[in-house]
Scaffold this motif. Structure first.
Motif, PDB file in Angstrom:
ATOM      1  N   ALA A   8      36.654 -41.372 -33.915  1.00  0.00           N
ATOM      2  CA  ALA A   8      35.272 -41.733 -34.753  1.00  0.00           C
ATOM      3  C   ALA A   8      34.651 -42.881 -34.590  1.00  0.00           C
ATOM      4  CB  ALA A   8      35.537 -41.214 -36.203  1.00  0.00           C
ATOM      5  N   ARG A   9      36.009 -43.932 -34.169  1.00  0.00           N
ATOM      6  CA  ARG A   9      35.495 -45.440 -33.978  1.00  0.00           C
ATOM      7  C   ARG A   9      35.249 -45.680 -32.585  1.00  0.00           C
ATOM      8  NH1 ARG A   9      40.636 -47.210 -36.864  1.00  0.00           N
ATOM      9  NH2 ARG A   9      40.109 -46.759 -39.247  1.00  0.00           N
TER      10      ARG A   9
ATOM     11  N   GLU B 180      45.875 -46.947 -36.423  1.00  0.00           N
ATOM     12  CA  GLU B 180      45.849 -45.815 -37.551  1.00  0.00           C
ATOM     13  C   GLU B 180      47.397 -45.647 -37.909  1.00  0.00           C
ATOM     14  OE1 GLU B 180      44.045 -44.566 -39.885  1.00  0.00           O
ATOM     15  OE2 GLU B 180      42.388 -45.870 -39.179  1.00  0.00           O
TER      16      GLU B 180
ATOM     17  N   THR C 144      45.092 -36.377 -37.896  1.00  0.00           N
ATOM     18  CA  THR C 144      44.168 -37.043 -38.784  1.00  0.00           C
ATOM     19  C   THR C 144      43.957 -38.532 -38.237  1.00  0.00           C
ATOM     20  OG1 THR C 144      44.431 -35.876 -40.550  1.00  0.00           O
ATOM     21  CG2 THR C 144      43.498 -37.805 -40.954  1.00  0.00           C
ATOM     22  N   ALA C 145      44.856 -39.233 -37.800  1.00  0.00           N
ATOM     23  CA  ALA C 145      44.866 -40.506 -37.449  1.00  0.00           C
ATOM     24  C   ALA C 145      44.029 -40.510 -36.076  1.00  0.00           C
ATOM     25  CB  ALA C 145      46.289 -41.242 -37.221  1.00  0.00           C
TER      26      ALA C 145
ATOM     27  N   ARG D 268      40.349 -40.226 -36.676  1.00  0.00           N
ATOM     28  CA  ARG D 268      39.681 -41.433 -37.401  1.00  0.00           C
ATOM     29  C   ARG D 268      39.533 -42.463 -36.098  1.00  0.00           C
ATOM     30  NH1 ARG D 268      43.556 -42.274 -42.584  1.00  0.00           N
ATOM     31  NH2 ARG D 268      42.726 -40.614 -43.817  1.00  0.00           N
TER      32      ARG D 268
ATOM     33  N   PRO E 242      48.413 -39.990 -43.785  1.00  0.00           N
ATOM     34  CA  PRO E 242      47.696 -39.250 -42.962  1.00  0.00           C
ATOM     35  C   PRO E 242      48.670 -38.618 -41.966  1.00  0.00           C
ATOM     36  CG  PRO E 242      46.994 -41.451 -41.994  1.00  0.00           C
ATOM     37  CD  PRO E 242      47.864 -41.643 -43.119  1.00  0.00           C
TER      38      PRO E 242
END
Length: 241
Positions: free
Chosen positions: A181-182, A161, A174-175, A178, A170
């Motif tokens: 979440a993956r 990211e 935030t990065a 993300r 971002p």
């Protein structure tokens, strides 16, 4: 011979100027016959105008200014040409080379810095943040995002990211979110900065317990790139001589 005058942004953090000078020492080692001088736009000395005047006083009739900038944001588009224009001297030709990025050699240097802190490819537990300064000039941010996308496609990591220390989105948290979440269980931060300073330190603070790669610094391929930019800008001068 036409002098090479490298110009970096400058920082109140003395580590920044020290790393810039280390990088230029590598350039000098690669091209020992070339007059290589370092300068800064602001916050550090010597300033670009002062160095250009010194090059002229030492008898050079021409110089190539190489911006030690990773993208074509405000400093490259406005500050560097402005400083050169403010230093017009009789019988002295100054050309401005292209900025360092984009170039595969920068990416190679950033990946080597990741490897220096133990990061390897093909690790599906790992997410990587590619952190840059951030700019109000969208194409400069898009460059970082495109590199992150390219790394994500070929690295074997859980994801890559882009993130920015200021101005752009971002941001680093935030990065990281993300990537979590993956499924990334570990986070590493690759540095899209040439040298340490305020913004890289901010990235480190925001990244929590992530593994932090150092800035690009005195990398041999970055030094080769500086010389490449110099010679590319020098060619029109030689043709008109």
């Amino acid at each position: 011979m036409t002098a090479l005058v490298a110009v970096a942004h400058g920082s109140r953090d003395p580590r920044s100027a020290a790393v810039v000078h280390q990088l230029l020492d590598v350039v000098r080692a690669l091209a020992p016959s070339l007059d290589v001088r370092g300068s800064f736009l602001d916050l550090s000395v010597p300033l670009l105008g002062d160095v250009l005047r010194g090059v002229h006083a030492d008898g050079h009739r021409s110089a190539v200014v190489v911006p030690l900038l990773l993208g074509k944001a405000f400093h490259a588009r406005v500050d560097v040409p402005g400083a050169v224009a403010d230093t017009r001297l009789p019988g002295f030709d100054v050309s401005i080379a292209d900025v360092l990025g984009p170039d595969p050699r920068l990416e190679s240097a950033a990946l080597r810095r990741l490897a220096s802190v133990g990061i390897r490819s093909r690790d599906r537990t790992l997410g990587v943040v590619l952190a840059g300064a951030g700019s109000s000039h969208a194409p400069a941010n898009a460059l970082v995002s495109s590199i992150a996308a390219r790394w994500a496609a070929g690295s074997g990591w859980a994801g890559v990211e882009p993130a920015f220390a200021a101005t752009a989105q971002p941001d680093v948290p935030t990065a990281v979110a993300r990537l979590r979440a993956r499924g990334a269980r570990r986070i590493a931060v690759a540095s899209w900065f040439l040298a340490p300073g305020f913004l890289p330190d901010r990235v480190t603070r925001l990244a929590g317990d992530a593994i932090i790669a150092p800035p690009l610094g005195p990398d041999p391929e970055v030094a080769e790139l500086i010389l490449h930019r110099y010679h590319s800008a020098l060619a029109p001068l030689a043709a008109s001589a």
